[in-house]
Scaffold this motif. Structure first.
Motif, PDB file in Angstrom:
ATOM      1  N   LEU A 104       8.647  -0.509  -4.286  1.00  0.00           N
ATOM      2  CA  LEU A 104       8.879  -0.795  -2.868  1.00  0.00           C
ATOM      3  C   LEU A 104      10.086  -1.709  -2.678  1.00  0.00           C
ATOM      4  CD1 LEU A 104       5.248  -1.367  -1.480  1.00  0.00           C
ATOM      5  CD2 LEU A 104       6.622   0.706  -1.378  1.00  0.00           C
ATOM      6  N   ALA A 105      10.261  -2.628  -3.587  1.00  0.00           N
ATOM      7  CA  ALA A 105      11.346  -3.604  -3.438  1.00  0.00           C
ATOM      8  C   ALA A 105      12.652  -3.151  -4.059  1.00  0.00           C
ATOM      9  CB  ALA A 105      10.923  -4.938  -4.058  1.00  0.00           C
ATOM     10  N   GLY A 106      12.580  -2.329  -5.128  1.00  0.00           N
ATOM     11  CA  GLY A 106      13.791  -2.094  -5.886  1.00  0.00           C
ATOM     12  C   GLY A 106      14.314  -0.683  -5.983  1.00  0.00           C
ATOM     13  N   HIS A 107      13.514   0.313  -5.658  1.00  0.00           N
ATOM     14  CA  HIS A 107      14.000   1.693  -5.808  1.00  0.00           C
ATOM     15  C   HIS A 107      15.072   1.978  -4.754  1.00  0.00           C
ATOM     16  CE1 HIS A 107      14.189   6.008  -6.357  1.00  0.00           C
ATOM     17  NE2 HIS A 107      13.349   5.916  -7.383  1.00  0.00           N
ATOM     18  N   PRO A 108      16.262   2.426  -5.146  1.00  0.00           N
ATOM     19  CA  PRO A 108      17.360   2.600  -4.179  1.00  0.00           C
ATOM     20  C   PRO A 108      17.110   3.681  -3.134  1.00  0.00           C
ATOM     21  CG  PRO A 108      17.949   3.522  -6.326  1.00  0.00           C
ATOM     22  CD  PRO A 108      16.673   2.771  -6.520  1.00  0.00           C
ATOM     23  N   GLU A 109      16.187   4.623  -3.409  1.00  0.00           N
ATOM     24  CA  GLU A 109      15.924   5.704  -2.456  1.00  0.00           C
ATOM     25  C   GLU A 109      14.668   5.444  -1.620  1.00  0.00           C
ATOM     26  OE1 GLU A 109      17.874   8.105  -1.834  1.00  0.00           O
ATOM     27  OE2 GLU A 109      19.247   8.117  -3.533  1.00  0.00           O
ATOM     28  N   MET A 110      14.029   4.296  -1.828  1.00  0.00           N
ATOM     29  CA  MET A 110      12.799   3.997  -1.106  1.00  0.00           C
ATOM     30  C   MET A 110      13.121   3.623   0.334  1.00  0.00           C
ATOM     31  SD  MET A 110       9.563   3.980  -1.907  1.00  0.00           S
ATOM     32  CE  MET A 110       8.115   3.707  -0.873  1.00  0.00           C
ATOM     33  N   VAL A 111      12.622   4.402   1.292  1.00  0.00           N
ATOM     34  CA  VAL A 111      12.875   4.169   2.719  1.00  0.00           C
ATOM     35  C   VAL A 111      11.896   3.146   3.277  1.00  0.00           C
ATOM     36  CG1 VAL A 111      12.901   5.259   5.002  1.00  0.00           C
ATOM     37  CG2 VAL A 111      13.827   6.477   3.016  1.00  0.00           C
ATOM     38  N   LEU A 112      10.655   3.192   2.808  1.00  0.00           N
ATOM     39  CA  LEU A 112       9.587   2.338   3.332  1.00  0.00           C
ATOM     40  C   LEU A 112       9.391   1.151   2.401  1.00  0.00           C
ATOM     41  CD1 LEU A 112       7.071   5.183   4.230  1.00  0.00           C
ATOM     42  CD2 LEU A 112       8.540   3.932   5.819  1.00  0.00           C
ATOM     43  N   GLY A 113       9.830  -0.013   2.835  1.00  0.00           N
ATOM     44  CA  GLY A 113       9.634  -1.217   2.045  1.00  0.00           C
ATOM     45  C   GLY A 113       8.255  -1.802   2.269  1.00  0.00           C
ATOM     46  N   ALA A 114       7.973  -2.899   1.586  1.00  0.00           N
ATOM     47  CA  ALA A 114       6.654  -3.523   1.681  1.00  0.00           C
ATOM     48  C   ALA A 114       6.329  -3.950   3.103  1.00  0.00           C
ATOM     49  CB  ALA A 114       6.588  -4.722   0.737  1.00  0.00           C
ATOM     50  N   ASP A 115       7.345  -4.395   3.862  1.00  0.00           N
ATOM     51  CA  ASP A 115       7.085  -4.894   5.213  1.00  0.00           C
ATOM     52  C   ASP A 115       6.824  -3.781   6.224  1.00  0.00           C
ATOM     53  OD1 ASP A 115       9.620  -3.880   5.255  1.00  0.00           O
ATOM     54  OD2 ASP A 115      10.554  -5.595   6.252  1.00  0.00           O
ATOM     55  N   ALA A 116       6.939  -2.521   5.793  1.00  0.00           N
ATOM     56  CA  ALA A 116       6.644  -1.409   6.705  1.00  0.00           C
ATOM     57  C   ALA A 116       5.144  -1.218   6.892  1.00  0.00           C
ATOM     58  CB  ALA A 116       7.261  -0.111   6.178  1.00  0.00           C
ATOM     59  N   PHE A 117       4.349  -1.769   5.978  1.00  0.00           N
ATOM     60  CA  PHE A 117       2.905  -1.523   5.983  1.00  0.00           C
ATOM     61  C   PHE A 117       2.149  -2.731   6.524  1.00  0.00           C
ATOM     62  CE2 PHE A 117       4.850   1.038   2.680  1.00  0.00           C
ATOM     63  CZ  PHE A 117       4.344   2.296   2.966  1.00  0.00           C
ATOM     64  N   ALA A 118       1.281  -2.477   7.494  1.00  0.00           N
ATOM     65  CA  ALA A 118       0.449  -3.553   8.034  1.00  0.00           C
ATOM     66  C   ALA A 118      -0.599  -3.976   7.020  1.00  0.00           C
ATOM     67  CB  ALA A 118      -0.227  -3.094   9.326  1.00  0.00           C
ATOM     68  N   VAL A 119      -1.089  -3.032   6.215  1.00  0.00           N
ATOM     69  CA  VAL A 119      -2.078  -3.311   5.170  1.00  0.00           C
ATOM     70  C   VAL A 119      -1.673  -2.533   3.926  1.00  0.00           C
ATOM     71  CG1 VAL A 119      -4.489  -3.111   4.459  1.00  0.00           C
ATOM     72  CG2 VAL A 119      -3.944  -3.665   6.841  1.00  0.00           C
ATOM     73  N   ARG A 120      -1.742  -3.201   2.775  1.00  0.00           N
ATOM     74  CA  ARG A 120      -1.501  -2.514   1.504  1.00  0.00           C
ATOM     75  C   ARG A 120      -2.759  -2.614   0.655  1.00  0.00           C
ATOM     76  NH1 ARG A 120       3.526  -4.959  -1.315  1.00  0.00           N
ATOM     77  NH2 ARG A 120       3.118  -6.765   0.008  1.00  0.00           N
ATOM     78  N   ALA A 121      -3.411  -1.489   0.436  1.00  0.00           N
ATOM     79  CA  ALA A 121      -4.606  -1.431  -0.405  1.00  0.00           C
ATOM     80  C   ALA A 121      -4.242  -0.680  -1.673  1.00  0.00           C
ATOM     81  CB  ALA A 121      -5.743  -0.745   0.341  1.00  0.00           C
ATOM     82  N   VAL A 122      -3.641  -1.401  -2.618  1.00  0.00           N
ATOM     83  CA  VAL A 122      -3.221  -0.813  -3.889  1.00  0.00           C
ATOM     84  C   VAL A 122      -4.130  -1.411  -4.973  1.00  0.00           C
ATOM     85  CG1 VAL A 122      -1.330  -0.480  -5.501  1.00  0.00           C
ATOM     86  CG2 VAL A 122      -0.859  -0.610  -3.047  1.00  0.00           C
ATOM     87  N   ASN A 123      -5.121  -0.638  -5.384  1.00  0.00           N
ATOM     88  CA  ASN A 123      -6.106  -1.097  -6.358  1.00  0.00           C
ATOM     89  C   ASN A 123      -6.819   0.129  -6.909  1.00  0.00           C
ATOM     90  OD1 ASN A 123      -8.134  -0.398  -4.354  1.00  0.00           O
ATOM     91  ND2 ASN A 123      -7.671  -2.367  -3.367  1.00  0.00           N
ATOM     92  N   TRP A 124      -7.948  -0.082  -7.573  1.00  0.00           N
ATOM     93  CA  TRP A 124      -8.664   1.043  -8.185  1.00  0.00           C
ATOM     94  C   TRP A 124      -9.991   1.307  -7.491  1.00  0.00           C
ATOM     95  CZ3 TRP A 124      -5.449   3.657 -11.030  1.00  0.00           C
ATOM     96  CH2 TRP A 124      -4.365   2.987 -11.595  1.00  0.00           C
ATOM     97  N   LYS A 125     -10.152   0.788  -6.289  1.00  0.00           N
ATOM     98  CA  LYS A 125     -11.375   1.026  -5.521  1.00  0.00           C
ATOM     99  C   LYS A 125     -11.340   2.420  -4.891  1.00  0.00           C
ATOM    100  CE  LYS A 125     -11.936  -3.841  -4.207  1.00  0.00           C
ATOM    101  NZ  LYS A 125     -12.017  -4.794  -3.053  1.00  0.00           N
ATOM    102  N   ALA A 126     -12.505   2.877  -4.425  1.00  0.00           N
ATOM    103  CA  ALA A 126     -12.573   4.149  -3.705  1.00  0.00           C
ATOM    104  C   ALA A 126     -11.723   4.054  -2.445  1.00  0.00           C
ATOM    105  CB  ALA A 126     -14.022   4.474  -3.343  1.00  0.00           C
ATOM    106  N   LYS A 127     -10.996   5.103  -2.158  1.00  0.00           N
ATOM    107  CA  LYS A 127     -10.087   5.058  -1.001  1.00  0.00           C
ATOM    108  C   LYS A 127     -10.847   4.973   0.315  1.00  0.00           C
ATOM    109  CE  LYS A 127      -6.062   7.012  -3.229  1.00  0.00           C
ATOM    110  NZ  LYS A 127      -4.960   7.988  -3.197  1.00  0.00           N
ATOM    111  N   ALA A 128     -12.025   5.574   0.375  1.00  0.00           N
ATOM    112  CA  ALA A 128     -12.827   5.444   1.594  1.00  0.00           C
ATOM    113  C   ALA A 128     -13.169   3.981   1.848  1.00  0.00           C
ATOM    114  CB  ALA A 128     -14.099   6.278   1.482  1.00  0.00           C
ATOM    115  N   GLU A 129     -13.484   3.252   0.769  1.00  0.00           N
ATOM    116  CA  GLU A 129     -13.783   1.822   0.889  1.00  0.00           C
ATOM    117  C   GLU A 129     -12.550   1.053   1.348  1.00  0.00           C
ATOM    118  OE1 GLU A 129     -15.051  -1.921  -2.018  1.00  0.00           O
ATOM    119  OE2 GLU A 129     -15.348   0.155  -2.700  1.00  0.00           O
ATOM    120  N   ASN A 130     -11.396   1.376   0.777  1.00  0.00           N
ATOM    121  CA  ASN A 130     -10.167   0.702   1.176  1.00  0.00           C
ATOM    122  C   ASN A 130      -9.789   0.997   2.628  1.00  0.00           C
ATOM    123  OD1 ASN A 130      -9.487  -0.782  -1.105  1.00  0.00           O
ATOM    124  ND2 ASN A 130      -8.469   0.948  -2.093  1.00  0.00           N
ATOM    125  N   LEU A 131      -9.976   2.239   3.053  1.00  0.00           N
ATOM    126  CA  LEU A 131      -9.648   2.586   4.446  1.00  0.00           C
ATOM    127  C   LEU A 131     -10.590   1.877   5.409  1.00  0.00           C
ATOM    128  CD1 LEU A 131      -8.848   6.410   4.205  1.00  0.00           C
ATOM    129  CD2 LEU A 131      -7.255   4.494   4.319  1.00  0.00           C
TER     130      LEU A 131
END
Length: 598
Positions: free
Chosen positions: A309-336
């Motif tokens: 998110l911070a360093g890829h030159p082609e990344m359009v969406l940086g970290a500040d584009a997301f109101a919530v970041r759920a990056v982990n190994w939990k079930a996605k339904a739980e994260n949503l």
């Protein structure tokens, strides 16, 4: 098929098979109304026969979570019905769909050697249609959906002069530009670009034999396109549009699996397929610019994701584009579910895009109100998959819509700020809350109507006053329509509430009060009630009446009126505040500000 079944409805919404949807619509019309779906009434006026359009429209509306009552007008009554504004024999419909073909605009006979005369006739008929629409709007609060009209091949090819052919094509372009312009002239009008849609469609606009035999204006496929556009207008009008887009990462926002390929090995930008993923990110960014809240939901290593998110030159969406970041190994339904809770929203406000059939199936099972989109397959189709169903459509973009992503990021900051206070009142006082009431204006009427349509939790009566009705009430001496803005130390929340009040001498009655769920729990609702009481008392009223009509979603507001000092009225669900004495104090942590232009 049960109309209330979510997977079945999504199948209807995503299908592009007009034969299937025509049959489904016919069967759905035989079923009793589904009380779990939003009820919507649609009048159809046609310059030709309606044909299968009613069945296709039924499937489209049910697919989006609405139960339609469709009233097709009688054949040959298009103009007189528009002129009278009486679209149905019953109550005013929610929408009026105008199904038009070239027969309304072309003379019965015309000369290819006198193109100026043809142009004068077509432009005259466009003017007449504009007058008919204006007359109809004067007597209805319905949203009128019309569309651009294809130029028939027999007209185009009937001109042997290439210059005249170009002149008629230009004339028809002006006609369609005029139809599109009606939406600019009238807030109640939505114009669908059927001509543009047909350019991408894999079928003809017309079946000549059926046109001659049964006066059917378009093929089933073309009618399905139009039904989809009416569905999008109905969806936006009913407040069923979604606010949140939750996104997977691997093989969704970029190609490849980050944990295997590494930050430098993912496919993003450059040639295919990387360019397809970058186009998706650009489209997502444009949605965010129009008020869609972004959530990241990925089973991944958080540190690696932060690196991309911070360093890829082609990344359009940086970290500040997301109101919530759920990056982990939990079930996605739980994260949503957790993301929705942190945003103060329902999971029914979400659209989830993921390439994994397992993850999509689990989210569908656990969160049936969440729209789940399939990101698997050829990434060239990702943008189309995201946008074609129009889940984020609104009738008008408001200032609050444009600010929404920042507003919800500020909400997360408030959540962090709330830790470390001895009591909730200490926290609320430190927030520096400011409430600004004001009568609705031409700039805020769209937002007030949007709140009425989309607010479910703090919606006290369920009356969903649309923009036309709200505008009419705002200019009536018998009504007060007010909006409420909120701000605090973290920024401006924008217009978060609205009230519709009937004024009858010494008796004022609150027809409805709605408040965005994102400001609940701060005392804003009590401050609004206090302001309304003071307005009524200052105008000479001796009582302020209100109601609470329970729904499946507004239980949070069940005790509001008694908490605000109202006494139970004679009728169930009614409440009364005696204004012969001074109303109680407003919450001490809220500062009331009057707009200088109010």
């Amino acid at each position: 098929m049960a109309a209330g079944n979510v997977p079945s409805r999504q199948t209807l919404l995503e299908s592009t098979d007009p034969v299937l949807l025509r049959k489904a619509g016919k069967q759905l019309r035989k079923l009793p109304a589904d009380p779990d779906l939003r009820q919507v009434t649609v009048a159809v006026l046609a310059t030709s026969t309606v044909g299968p359009y009613r069945d296709l429209l039924t499937s489209a509306l049910v697919g989006a979570g609405m139960w339609p009552a469709i009233d097709p007008g009688e054949y040959g009554t298009f103009e007189i019905t528009l002129a009278s504004g009486r679209f149905t024999t019953g109550a005013d419909p929610d929408l009026v769909s105008l199904l038009m073909d070239e027969s309304f605009f072309l003379p019965a006979d015309w000369s290819p050697t006198d193109v100026p005369a043809l142009a004068a006739h077509v432009e005259g008929r466009l003017h007449e249609l504009g007058e008919l629409v204006a007359a109809a709007l004067a007597g209805t609060a319905a949203t009128v959906v019309l569309h651009t009209v294809p130029l028939p091949a027999q007209v185009r090819d009937g001109l042997v002069s290439l210059r005249d052919r170009a002149a008629v094509a230009q004339l028809w372009t002006r006609l369609n530009a005029g139809l599109l312009d009606l939406a600019r002239e009238h807030p109640q009008v939505v114009t669908a670009d059927l001509v543009g849609l047909l350019a991408d469609a894999p079928f003809a606009a017309r079946d000549e034999r059926l046109h001659r035999y049964a006066d059917l204006p378009y093929t089933d496929g073309a009618l399905l396109l139009l039904a989809g556009e009416v569905r999008r207008a109905a969806q936006a009008r009913a407040g069923l549009s979604r606010k949140v887009l939750a996104l997977d990462l691997d093989n969704t926002l970029w190609g490849g699996v980050l944990g295997e390929a590494g930050a430098e090995g993912i496919e993003l930008g450059g040639l295919y397929p990387g360019n397809a993923y970058k186009q998706l990110q650009l489209s997502v960014r444009r949605l965010r610019e129009q008020g869609v809240i972004l959530v990241l939901a990925s089973k991944n290593d958080a540190a690696l994701v932060d690196e991309v998110l911070a360093g890829h030159p082609e990344m359009v969406l940086g970290a500040d584009a997301f109101a919530v970041r759920a990056v982990n190994w939990k079930a996605k339904a739980e994260n949503l579910r957790a993301a929705a809770e942190s945003l103060g929203l329902s999971t029914e406000s979400m659209v989830f895009l993921d390439d994994s059939p397992f993850e999509r199936g689990h989210v569908t099972a656990e969160l049936p109100g969440t729209v789940v989109l399939d990101a698997s397959g050829d990434p060239a189709h990702l943008v189309r998959t995201l946008l074609r169903t129009g889940w984020f459509d609104v009738l008008d973009l408001t200032k609050t819509d444009l600010q929404r992503p920042q507003l919800y990021r500020a909400r997360a900051l408030r959540s962090d700020f709330s830790t470390g206070f001895g009591s909730s009142q200490d926290y609320l006082t430190a927030l520096g809350l400011r409430l600004t009431p004001a009568p609705v204006t031409g700039y805020t009427v769209a937002r007030a109507a949007q709140l009425a349509a989309r607010t479910n939790q703090f919606n006290l009566t369920g009356e969903r006053f649309d923009q036309a009705t709200t505008t009419a009430m705002s200019t009536s001496a018998d009504h007060l329509v007010a909006t409420f803005e909120v701000s605090d130390r973290f920024g401006d929340e924008g217009v978060v509430g609205a009230a519709w009040v009937h004024r009858d001498g010494d008796r004022w009655r609150v027809l409805n009060l709605v408040l965005s769920c994102r400001v609940l729990g701060r005392g804003i609702d009590l401050a609004i009630a206090g302001w309304l009481a003071r307005q009524a008392r200052a105008a000479g009223a001796t009582r302020l009446e209100a109601s609470y009509v329970a729904s499946k979603k507004n239980g949070v507001a069940a005790g509001f009126w008694t908490t605000a000092g109202f006494a139970a009225g004679a009728e169930p669900g009614s409440f009364v505040l005696d204004l012969t004495t001074e109303p109680g104090d407003l919450p001490g942590w809220i500062t009331l500000r009057e707009r200088s232009d109010a």
